[in-house]
Scaffold this motif. Structure first.
Motif, short mmCIF file in Angstrom:
data_model
loop_
_atom_site.label_atom_id
_atom_site.label_comp_id
_atom_site.label_asym_id
_atom_site.label_seq_id
_atom_site.Cartn_x
_atom_site.Cartn_y
_atom_site.Cartn_z
N GLU A 129 12.24 48.26 11.32
CA GLU A 129 10.91 49.02 12.03
C GLU A 129 9.69 48.11 12.01
O GLU A 129 9.74 47.07 11.94
N ALA A 130 8.98 48.22 13.34
CA ALA A 130 7.75 47.22 13.68
C ALA A 130 6.45 47.34 13.20
O ALA A 130 6.47 47.95 12.30
N THR A 175 3.69 45.14 12.59
CA THR A 175 2.41 44.38 12.69
C THR A 175 1.87 43.45 11.57
O THR A 175 2.43 43.75 10.03
N ASN A 176 1.48 41.54 12.27
CA ASN A 176 0.73 41.22 11.05
C ASN A 176 -0.60 41.12 9.73
O ASN A 176 -0.66 41.22 8.06
N ASP A 177 -0.76 42.65 10.20
CA ASP A 177 -2.20 43.68 8.90
C ASP A 177 -1.31 44.34 8.10
O ASP A 177 -2.66 44.53 7.19
N ARG A 178 -0.27 44.54 8.43
CA ARG A 178 0.67 45.34 7.29
C ARG A 178 1.08 44.17 6.21
O ARG A 178 1.64 45.15 5.74
N PRO A 197 10.93 39.53 16.94
CA PRO A 197 10.75 41.31 17.96
C PRO A 197 9.57 40.78 18.87
O PRO A 197 8.93 40.28 19.10
N HIS A 198 9.48 41.97 19.76
CA HIS A 198 9.24 41.70 21.53
C HIS A 198 7.99 42.44 20.87
O HIS A 198 7.40 42.16 21.72
N TYR A 199 7.15 42.86 20.55
CA TYR A 199 5.65 43.29 20.05
C TYR A 199 5.13 42.58 19.73
O TYR A 199 3.32 42.56 19.63
N MET A 200 5.74 41.26 18.96
CA MET A 200 4.98 40.65 19.03
C MET A 200 4.57 39.43 19.81
O MET A 200 4.07 38.23 19.32
N ILE A 201 5.42 39.09 20.41
CA ILE A 201 4.99 38.45 22.01
C ILE A 201 3.75 38.45 22.81
O ILE A 201 3.55 39.60 23.27
N GLU A 202 2.82 37.63 22.66
CA GLU A 202 2.04 37.31 23.79
C GLU A 202 1.63 36.43 24.46
O GLU A 202 2.12 35.46 24.26
N MET A 214 7.85 39.44 3.33
CA MET A 214 8.97 40.75 4.45
C MET A 214 10.25 41.12 3.26
O MET A 214 10.55 39.99 2.64
N THR A 215 10.39 42.09 3.70
CA THR A 215 11.51 42.55 2.23
C THR A 215 12.48 42.08 2.74
O THR A 215 13.07 41.67 3.54
#
Length: 769
Positions: A49-50, A52-55, A184-189, A151-152
């Motif tokens: 599951e995607a 983000t750091n705020d979670r 994770p691809h969504y965490m690359i900036e 993380m879990t």
């Protein structure tokens, strides 16, 4: 390729280059507007599951902190730099992402590599698209912030390279038998391109602010062994598998680099020979590598995103004093942008990224499972659990006889190509009669050159069957005869290439390269266009009813093994997307027809109903390789059937037959009814000697010998492989059978038996002491 043919090809390429240069800006606009997926996730199923750091909750403390624990393994992470340690509780061995301090102190590398070898993440970036030599960033780069989150069953290390504006996360998940590492691809900036407009209204890219990722390495020194500190080896995917042993005196300052599934030819071109080099270069057929440290080892499998990876094996003395192996993930490709008709251009990195989630599984082994046989067993288990392959049953009638029949070929004629009939369907039926009368109960027949054009068939127009061979009616009768004998018939095909323009639209059906030209991988002056994913699906849909009508048992698929990005503006796709399309096509063919045979067998192609000819048959011949081993064969045996190239097409038949038996491969034969010399002027000819009347008795003899040795282990797992004497090797199967192959020029005594020179014997489990 002849000089005249090369000039013809260059002229065609030059015209295409002019068009490409003119349309390059338009193409890039269309690519941007199409949101082609090169910067988004393309996995068939999300791995996690995607989040983000705020979670997530930030981990508190200092130094190494326990992040996860189970009965077998324990994971700790350093809150300062994100390095990890994994404790294997069986014997208390610790696997580290960076060497111990005393080892680092001994290392004589420069400061950059001192920092690299202590960093769990190395990022390569450029400050200009035309800057082709990247700069390294690591956990110790100035102004780098590392934050660790809970993380879990694991942890996330989040890296902010503040001075260059790049951010990435590395997620760790601890399982009972392995460590899973994911980017994770969504965490690359990375910083967005900044454009400036001058007083004249001209807009240009502000290169002073440009920072773009081109590649990154995760855990590049996980388990690394310093020279002189231990015995062991790196296991790299060179051909079926290869070892780089520790402590050997390496006179070559080289790494091994294997591109998983081969080069992306859409970034290459014929002007600088990169296209042909990409076609010919060795490739990594499977995305796995290992490191052995005596009675401890790790096997790493790239689980996701492997189509954009290189696997690197680095001997001590190249960059550092350590032996290490790792996955090098490409984020942007380098290519040559053509600028004029001569093929001149500039090398640069693409201005778009291929950002998919990368996932690696690290399996930690010990004891008798720590050698490359144990690694192969682990990879086999991975293929069963993660890829759905299942164990094959033992055959009661032993191995099938593998027969390749060549139907026809073409040669140049005065006005049109002339057809050379080498084996009509009626003549092929006579071959079946011969084998049946000689007691052959099981046989697989691959019919090559059966279509109009023979071995020069103008794909995708594969039907009807060649009239000079007996036409479709004759082929149906041959298939019916084979089925009545209990034999299976597979027809050779290639669903990836277009060898004719008839019925093929270069605009809509063909892969476009990055220059917006049709991808042409033809050699010897001929055109071979690569069909795009939609066209392949359409032609498969058209041909499948025809194959079902013939009642064949399967296809020998020569294509669908080369992954190329498609820059067609209407439906652009990256390699990961193409890979998943090819996976689906192969599975569909196997389901519809019952069987698919593949050439060399890329790991992504493996599925139920698949067999492989010439498994991982390419090698790099790198001088740093100490030994080639059957890692891939050991993993596949018992899951998928595999056979050698035909015996009468081998360069060194005596030696290569022995190697096939050592690796557990059935041995095939290629035949024609007519004399082979009729093919001397054929456009396509891979045969040296094929006349059936000359070979038929030898085929029976050699098949009988191989079947006597391997027939009883056709569905068995290989449990061991080792050298037991000078030029003598033993392969062990789960039922206790041992195959001993003697490559020396004198007999070898083994357990009361004699293995003749350049020969093999089988020792059944019940024959031992």
């Amino acid at each position: 390729m002849s000089r005249s043919a090369l000039l013809r090809k260059l002229k065609i390429g030059a015209v295409l280059a002019v068009i490409a240069v003119a349309l390059f800006g338009v193409r890039m606009l269309l690519v941007s507007q199409a949101n082609i997926g090169v910067s988004q996730e393309t996995s068939a199923q999300p791995l996690h599951e995607a989040v983000t750091n705020d979670r997530l909750k930030r981990m508190e403390g200092s130094g190494l902190v326990r992040a996860a624990d189970n009965a077998n393994l324990s994971l700790s992470i350093d809150l300062k730099d994100g390095n990890i340690e994994v404790l294997d509780k069986a014997g208390g061995f610790v696997w580290r992402s960076k060497p111990a301090k005393e080892e680092v102190d001994k290392d004589a590398s420069n400061n950059l590599w001192k920092n690299n070898l202590q960093s769990p993440l190395i990022v390569e970036y450029v400050k200009s698209y035309t800057e082709t030599v990247p700069t390294f960033a690591n956990a110790f780069t100035p102004n780098t912030k590392v934050t660790v989150y809970e993380m879990t069953n694991g942890a996330r290390a989040y890296y902010e390279f503040e001075s260059i504006g790049i951010k990435m996360a590395v997620d760790y998940y601890l399982h009972d038998d392995h460590l899973e590492v994911e980017v994770p691809h969504y965490m690359i900036e990375e910083p967005a391109d900044v454009y400036e407009t001058d007083e004249q209204g001209v807009t240009t890219l502000d290169s002073s602010k440009l920072r773009k990722i081109v590649a990154y390495n995760v855990l590049p020194f996980f388990g690394a062994a310093q020279a002189g500190s231990s015995q062991g080896y790196l296991m790299v995917p060179d051909g079926p598998g290869a070892l780089i042993r520790f402590g050997q005196n390496k006179t070559y300052n080289l790494n091994f680099t294997g591109t998983v599934y081969g080069s992306d030819l859409s970034y290459a071109n014929s002007f600088d020979s990169s296209l042909y080099a990409g076609l010919e270069e060795p490739r990594a057929f499977y995305p796995a590598f290992g490191l052995n440290r005596g009675d401890r080892s790790m096997l790493a499998v790239i689980h996701s995103g492997e189509s954009g990876a290189d696997i690197v094996g680095s001997p001590a003395g190249v960059n550092t004093s350590f032996y290490n192996a790792y996955a090098h993930f490409k984020f942007r490709e380098k290519y040559k942008k053509l600028t004029d008709l001569t093929g001149a251009g500039v090398f640069l990195y693409a201005d778009f990224s291929v950002n998919v989630t990368r996932n690696i599984k690290y399996y930690l082994l010990h004891g008798e499972k720590s050698n490359y046989a144990g690694m192969a067993e682990t990879y086999r288990s991975y293929l069963m659990k993660e890829k759905g392959l299942t164990k094959k049953p033992e055959r009661e009638d032993g191995l099938p006889l593998e027969l390749r029949i060549v139907g026809g070929a073409e040669k140049d004629g005065f006005l049109a190509p002339a057809f050379i009939p080498m084996t009509t369907f009626g003549q092929a039926g006579g071959m079946l009669d011969y084998f049946r009368q000689n007691g052959i109960r099981s046989m697989n027949v691959v019919y090559e050159g059966w279509a109009d054009g023979g071995t020069s068939v103008r794909y995708p127009n594969r039907f009807p069957a060649a009239s000079r061979l007996g036409g479709t009616k004759g082929l149906k009768q041959f298939v019916e005869q084979a089925r009545s004998f209990g034999y299976k018939v597979l027809l050779e095909d290639d669903h990836m290439r277009a060898l004719t323009g008839k019925g093929v639209s270069e605009r809509n059906d063909v892969v476009r390269n990055i220059q917006n030209a049709p991808l042409d991988i033809g050699e010897k002056g001929g055109r071979e266009l690569v069909l795009n994913a939609n066209a392949i699906a359409r032609f498969m849909e058209r041909s499948m009813p025809e194959y079902l009508e013939l009642q064949i048992d399967g296809i020998q698929e020569r294509g669908l093994g080369v992954l190329n990005s498609d820059f067609n503006a209407s439906l652009p796709m990256n390699r990961e997307q193409i890979k998943r399309k090819y996976e689906a096509y192969i599975a569909a063919m196997a389901k519809e027809l019952g069987a698919v045979r593949l050439w060399r067998g890329m790991a992504f192609q493996l599925t139920g109903g698949v067999s492989v000819e010439n498994v991982a048959g390419d090698y790099s011949f790198s001088p740093i390789i100490d030994e080639v081993v059957p890692f891939y064969h050991m993993a596949l045996h018992g899951l998928a059937d595999y056979i050698s190239v035909p015996y009468n097409q081998m360069d060194e038949p005596e030696k290569e037959l022995l190697k096939a038996v050592e690796y557990g491969a059935n041995v095939g034969f290629a035949v024609t009814a007519e004399k082979t010399e009729l093919l001397k002027d054929a456009k396509q000819n891979r045969l040296y000697s094929s006349a059936f009347d000359i070979w038929k008795e030898d085929i029976l003899k050699l098949y009988g010998k191989v079947n006597a040795a391997l027939g009883g282990v056709s569905g068995s797992f290989i449990t061991g492989h080792e050298q037991i004497g000078r030029d003598v090797f033993r392969t062990t199967y789960e039922n206790g059978t041992e195959i001993v192959c003697n490559y020396s020029d004198s007999p070898y005594a083994y357990r009361g038996k004699s293995v003749p020179a350049m020969d093999f014997i089988a020792v059944k489990g019940s024959d031992g002491p």
